[in-house]
Motif scaffolding. Structure first.
Motif, mmCIF file in Angstrom:
data_model
loop_
_atom_site.group_PDB
_atom_site.id
_atom_site.type_symbol
_atom_site.label_atom_id
_atom_site.label_comp_id
_atom_site.label_asym_id
_atom_site.label_seq_id
_atom_site.Cartn_x
_atom_site.Cartn_y
_atom_site.Cartn_z
ATOM 1 N N PHE A 58 22.958 11.526 8.545
ATOM 2 C CA PHE A 58 23.494 12.685 7.824
ATOM 3 C C PHE A 58 25.021 12.749 7.919
ATOM 4 C CE2 PHE A 58 19.100 14.070 8.144
ATOM 5 C CZ PHE A 58 18.891 14.597 6.880
ATOM 6 N N GLN A 59 25.593 12.374 9.047
ATOM 7 C CA GLN A 59 27.038 12.423 9.213
ATOM 8 C C GLN A 59 27.741 11.320 8.424
ATOM 9 O OE1 GLN A 59 27.465 12.402 13.504
ATOM 10 N NE2 GLN A 59 27.679 14.636 13.539
ATOM 11 N N ALA A 60 27.029 10.238 8.094
ATOM 12 C CA ALA A 60 27.626 9.138 7.345
ATOM 13 C C ALA A 60 28.065 9.588 5.953
ATOM 14 C CB ALA A 60 26.648 7.969 7.236
ATOM 15 N N GLY A 61 27.461 10.636 5.429
ATOM 16 C CA GLY A 61 27.826 11.142 4.112
ATOM 17 C C GLY A 61 29.091 11.985 4.119
ATOM 18 N N PRO A 63 31.746 15.195 5.289
ATOM 19 C CA PRO A 63 31.625 16.650 5.473
ATOM 20 C C PRO A 63 30.437 17.214 4.689
ATOM 21 C CG PRO A 63 33.904 16.049 5.037
ATOM 22 C CD PRO A 63 33.071 14.815 4.810
ATOM 23 N N GLY A 64 29.836 18.246 5.243
ATOM 24 C CA GLY A 64 28.667 18.862 4.619
ATOM 25 C C GLY A 64 27.359 18.354 5.196
ATOM 26 N N TRP A 65 27.446 17.580 6.290
ATOM 27 C CA TRP A 65 26.223 16.999 6.863
ATOM 28 C C TRP A 65 25.269 18.074 7.365
ATOM 29 C CZ3 TRP A 65 25.240 17.797 12.043
ATOM 30 C CH2 TRP A 65 26.307 18.174 12.846
ATOM 31 N N GLN A 66 25.810 19.200 7.845
ATOM 32 C CA GLN A 66 24.937 20.275 8.315
ATOM 33 C C GLN A 66 24.177 20.900 7.145
ATOM 34 O OE1 GLN A 66 28.133 22.312 10.270
ATOM 35 N NE2 GLN A 66 27.308 21.855 12.300
ATOM 36 N N ASP A 67 24.858 21.033 5.999
ATOM 37 C CA ASP A 67 24.179 21.558 4.809
ATOM 38 C C ASP A 67 23.075 20.599 4.347
ATOM 39 O OD1 ASP A 67 25.802 23.852 4.680
ATOM 40 O OD2 ASP A 67 27.330 22.796 3.493
ATOM 41 N N ARG A 68 23.347 19.288 4.465
ATOM 42 C CA ARG A 68 22.320 18.306 4.077
ATOM 43 C C ARG A 68 21.109 18.357 5.003
ATOM 44 N NH1 ARG A 68 27.098 15.608 3.033
ATOM 45 N NH2 ARG A 68 27.053 14.381 4.962
ATOM 46 N N ILE A 69 21.355 18.547 6.293
ATOM 47 C CA ILE A 69 20.237 18.685 7.228
ATOM 48 C C ILE A 69 19.444 19.941 6.894
ATOM 49 C CG2 ILE A 69 19.632 19.186 9.636
ATOM 50 C CD1 ILE A 69 21.821 17.269 10.494
ATOM 51 N N ASN A 70 20.147 21.032 6.603
ATOM 52 C CA ASN A 70 19.473 22.280 6.244
ATOM 53 C C ASN A 70 18.621 22.095 4.989
ATOM 54 O OD1 ASN A 70 19.127 25.174 6.824
ATOM 55 N ND2 ASN A 70 20.118 25.446 4.840
ATOM 56 N N ALA A 71 19.174 21.403 3.985
ATOM 57 C CA ALA A 71 18.424 21.160 2.756
ATOM 58 C C ALA A 71 17.183 20.309 3.021
ATOM 59 C CB ALA A 71 19.319 20.484 1.720
ATOM 60 N N ALA A 72 17.309 19.304 3.881
ATOM 61 C CA ALA A 72 16.160 18.459 4.209
ATOM 62 C C ALA A 72 15.093 19.249 4.946
ATOM 63 C CB ALA A 72 16.619 17.253 5.039
ATOM 64 N N LEU A 73 15.513 20.138 5.859
ATOM 65 C CA LEU A 73 14.547 20.968 6.579
ATOM 66 C C LEU A 73 13.862 21.957 5.648
ATOM 67 C CD1 LEU A 73 16.563 21.641 9.850
ATOM 68 C CD2 LEU A 73 14.494 20.262 9.620
#
Length: 79
Positions: A58-61, A63-73
């Motif tokens: 997720f961090q490889a993408g 900034p916004g990695w936390q939002d991506r994790i939230n979207a995946a969850l």
């Protein structure tokens, strides 16, 4: 003589009654606690342990990695 209590304990002694009263006063009743509802757009800070490789993905993408994790969850939860 150390094995014997100083006085026999009975179920109706003052200590047992006090303990029972304490339990009644401090026991939570599930129905009495109002259920909170999620407010849209409000996030709660939590601590979450994630495998290192998943975090790196997720961090490889950038900034916004936390939002991506939230979207995946959210997707995994069916929300």
């Amino acid at each position: 003589m150390a094995d014997q209590p100083r006085r026999p304990r009975t179920l109706n002694d003052a200590r047992s009654e006090a303990e029972a009263a304490f339990k009644r006063a401090t026991t939570k009743v599930a129905d009495a606690v109002p259920k909170t509802t999620a407010v849209p757009g409000v996030r709660e800070q939590v601590t979450l342990r994630i495998d290192q490789d998943v975090l790196e993905h997720f961090q490889a993408g950038g900034p916004g990695w936390q939002d991506r994790i939230n979207a995946a969850l959210r997707k995994a939860a069916g929300k």
